[in-house]
Design a protein around this motif. Sequence first.
Motif, PDB file in Angstrom:
ATOM      1  N   VAL A   9       0.761  -1.095   0.114  1.00 17.30           N
ATOM      2  CA  VAL A   9      -0.001   0.036  -0.028  1.00 17.30           C
ATOM      3  C   VAL A   9       0.818   1.271   0.084  1.00 17.30           C
ATOM      4  CG1 VAL A   9      -1.830   1.422   1.437  1.00 17.30           C
ATOM      5  CG2 VAL A   9      -1.767  -1.052   1.022  1.00 17.30           C
ATOM      6  N   LEU A  10       2.207   1.157   0.790  1.00 17.23           N
ATOM      7  CA  LEU A  10       2.930   2.599   0.825  1.00 17.23           C
ATOM      8  C   LEU A  10       3.641   2.735  -0.304  1.00 17.23           C
ATOM      9  CD1 LEU A  10       3.871   2.008   4.622  1.00 17.23           C
ATOM     10  CD2 LEU A  10       2.038   3.532   3.716  1.00 17.23           C
ATOM     11  N   ILE A  11       4.548   1.668  -0.866  1.00 19.36           N
ATOM     12  CA  ILE A  11       5.423   1.748  -1.793  1.00 19.36           C
ATOM     13  C   ILE A  11       5.099   2.290  -3.098  1.00 19.36           C
ATOM     14  CG2 ILE A  11       7.343   0.394  -3.124  1.00 19.36           C
ATOM     15  CD1 ILE A  11       7.864  -1.029  -0.734  1.00 19.36           C
ATOM     16  N   PRO A  12       4.132   1.691  -3.754  1.00 20.03           N
ATOM     17  CA  PRO A  12       3.624   2.262  -5.098  1.00 20.03           C
ATOM     18  C   PRO A  12       3.283   3.732  -5.178  1.00 20.03           C
ATOM     19  CG  PRO A  12       2.771   0.046  -4.688  1.00 20.03           C
ATOM     20  CD  PRO A  12       3.122   0.459  -3.519  1.00 20.03           C
ATOM     21  N   PRO A  13       2.475   4.170  -4.467  1.00 19.90           N
ATOM     22  CA  PRO A  13       2.107   5.450  -4.493  1.00 19.90           C
ATOM     23  C   PRO A  13       3.476   6.519  -4.382  1.00 19.90           C
ATOM     24  CG  PRO A  13       0.987   4.942  -2.620  1.00 19.90           C
ATOM     25  CD  PRO A  13       1.723   3.583  -3.389  1.00 19.90           C
ATOM     26  N   LEU A  14       4.269   6.146  -3.221  1.00 17.01           N
ATOM     27  CA  LEU A  14       5.354   6.993  -2.982  1.00 17.01           C
ATOM     28  C   LEU A  14       6.357   6.712  -4.115  1.00 17.01           C
ATOM     29  CD1 LEU A  14       6.004   6.137   0.718  1.00 17.01           C
ATOM     30  CD2 LEU A  14       4.998   8.249  -0.127  1.00 17.01           C
ATOM     31  N   LEU A  15       6.606   5.838  -4.782  1.00 16.00           N
ATOM     32  CA  LEU A  15       7.473   5.686  -5.846  1.00 16.00           C
ATOM     33  C   LEU A  15       6.944   6.325  -7.071  1.00 16.00           C
ATOM     34  CD1 LEU A  15       8.596   1.872  -5.854  1.00 16.00           C
ATOM     35  CD2 LEU A  15      10.090   3.902  -5.401  1.00 16.00           C
ATOM     36  N   SER A  16       5.851   6.291  -7.249  1.00 16.63           N
ATOM     37  CA  SER A  16       5.237   7.142  -8.320  1.00 16.63           C
ATOM     38  C   SER A  16       5.442   8.881  -8.138  1.00 16.63           C
ATOM     39  CB  SER A  16       3.667   6.998  -8.431  1.00 16.63           C
ATOM     40  OG  SER A  16       3.611   5.557  -8.758  1.00 16.63           O
ATOM     41  N   ARG A  57      14.861   5.819  -5.225  1.00 17.35           N
ATOM     42  CA  ARG A  57      14.170   4.691  -5.001  1.00 17.35           C
ATOM     43  C   ARG A  57      14.528   4.045  -3.621  1.00 17.35           C
ATOM     44  NH1 ARG A  57      14.901   2.544  -9.627  1.00 17.35           N
ATOM     45  NH2 ARG A  57      16.436   1.082  -9.187  1.00 17.35           N
ATOM     46  N   GLY A  58      15.794   3.747  -3.645  1.00 16.18           N
ATOM     47  CA  GLY A  58      16.118   3.175  -2.328  1.00 16.18           C
ATOM     48  C   GLY A  58      15.819   3.656  -0.860  1.00 16.18           C
ATOM     49  N   TRP A  59      15.879   5.126  -1.134  1.00 22.24           N
ATOM     50  CA  TRP A  59      15.260   5.762  -0.063  1.00 22.24           C
ATOM     51  C   TRP A  59      13.819   6.002   0.210  1.00 22.24           C
ATOM     52  CZ3 TRP A  59      18.573   7.688   3.591  1.00 22.24           C
ATOM     53  CH2 TRP A  59      19.773   7.781   3.151  1.00 22.24           C
ATOM     54  N   VAL A  60      12.911   5.789  -0.973  1.00 21.36           N
ATOM     55  CA  VAL A  60      11.628   5.723  -0.563  1.00 21.36           C
ATOM     56  C   VAL A  60      11.150   4.234   0.026  1.00 21.36           C
ATOM     57  CG1 VAL A  60       9.520   5.764  -2.177  1.00 21.36           C
ATOM     58  CG2 VAL A  60      11.271   7.447  -2.573  1.00 21.36           C
ATOM     59  N   ILE A  61      11.700   3.345  -0.640  1.00 16.79           N
ATOM     60  CA  ILE A  61      11.471   2.155  -0.072  1.00 16.79           C
ATOM     61  C   ILE A  61      12.074   1.894   1.468  1.00 16.79           C
ATOM     62  CG2 ILE A  61      12.020  -0.597  -0.268  1.00 16.79           C
ATOM     63  CD1 ILE A  61      12.373   0.002  -3.205  1.00 16.79           C
ATOM     64  N   ALA A  62      13.236   2.272   1.642  1.00 14.18           N
ATOM     65  CA  ALA A  62      13.468   2.411   3.007  1.00 14.18           C
ATOM     66  C   ALA A  62      12.195   3.166   4.083  1.00 14.18           C
ATOM     67  CB  ALA A  62      15.090   3.015   3.288  1.00 14.18           C
ATOM     68  N   PHE A  63      12.334   4.370   3.641  1.00  7.18           N
ATOM     69  CA  PHE A  63      10.972   5.253   4.349  1.00  7.18           C
ATOM     70  C   PHE A  63       9.859   4.470   4.350  1.00  7.18           C
ATOM     71  CE2 PHE A  63       7.631   8.088   4.260  1.00  7.18           C
ATOM     72  CZ  PHE A  63       8.194   8.886   5.400  1.00  7.18           C
ATOM     73  N   SER A  64       9.572   3.809   3.557  1.00  9.38           N
ATOM     74  CA  SER A  64       8.288   2.876   4.001  1.00  9.38           C
ATOM     75  C   SER A  64       8.293   1.736   4.721  1.00  9.38           C
ATOM     76  CB  SER A  64       7.958   2.238   2.129  1.00  9.38           C
ATOM     77  OG  SER A  64       7.768   3.076   1.188  1.00  9.38           O
ATOM     78  N   TRP A  65       9.447   1.147   4.556  1.00 12.31           N
ATOM     79  CA  TRP A  65       9.688   0.123   5.857  1.00 12.31           C
ATOM     80  C   TRP A  65       9.840   0.750   7.058  1.00 12.31           C
ATOM     81  CZ3 TRP A  65      11.360  -5.032   6.603  1.00 12.31           C
ATOM     82  CH2 TRP A  65      11.228  -5.766   5.347  1.00 12.31           C
TER      83      TRP A  65
END
Length: 218
Positions: A34-41, A112-120
């Motif tokens: 739920v978190l990763i796709p919209p944040l990456l977009s 991209r890596g920072w967004v995924i880390a933030f989502s975690w």
Amino acid sequence: MAAPSRASNASWDPILLVSQIISMQTLHYLTLSVLIPPLLSIFAEAGALIFEGGAANVGMIMDWREMAGRPTVRGMQGEDRWDAYYGAWSGGKQLGSGWEEGRWDGRTDPMRGWVIAFSWMIASFADIYYLCILIRRPRFILDFALTLAFSHLVLTTYYSASIPTSFFFWLVIFAWSATTVIIAEQLCVKREMAEGLVISPPRDEADDLEMGELLRRD
């Protein structure tokens, strides 16, 4: 001697244990999905995302190289490091190749890596809630949180066909584990103390009640 044995067997429920582990793992991945796709977009480079399968690609959750900011491409043996990247792949399908105009140029998107880390890290607060609701017992919080982290390490190693070697990836996993365990244990301990606390009346009030009962009997 039979009574303690029955009590021990009653406390060990393998079906409940396995169902809790699967539930925690499923809820964790659902939260990330739920978190990763919209944040990456919003924050990641759209062009780079195309050659990684898009923001909704399962690799954004399961591939440790995405968090580490490393390319998930295949190279030809015997060529220069950067010249070796001849294609971007996702799910067994080639999404782009070569150095032609409009195709992938070998660059990766560090955002991209920072967004995924933030989502975690955001997901860790959801995981705290899941632990408090599903596990409840403070002494089990550490076991279930580390089991979740270990299961992800096994799955991401299998998915990427490589053992995680990124310091940034391990740092995020450690930060997620520490945050989840510390906060969830504290919340569960406070809840148990609140539920198990019996408030007794003050001593003077208790004495007055006892004297009143004696006087009524007389």
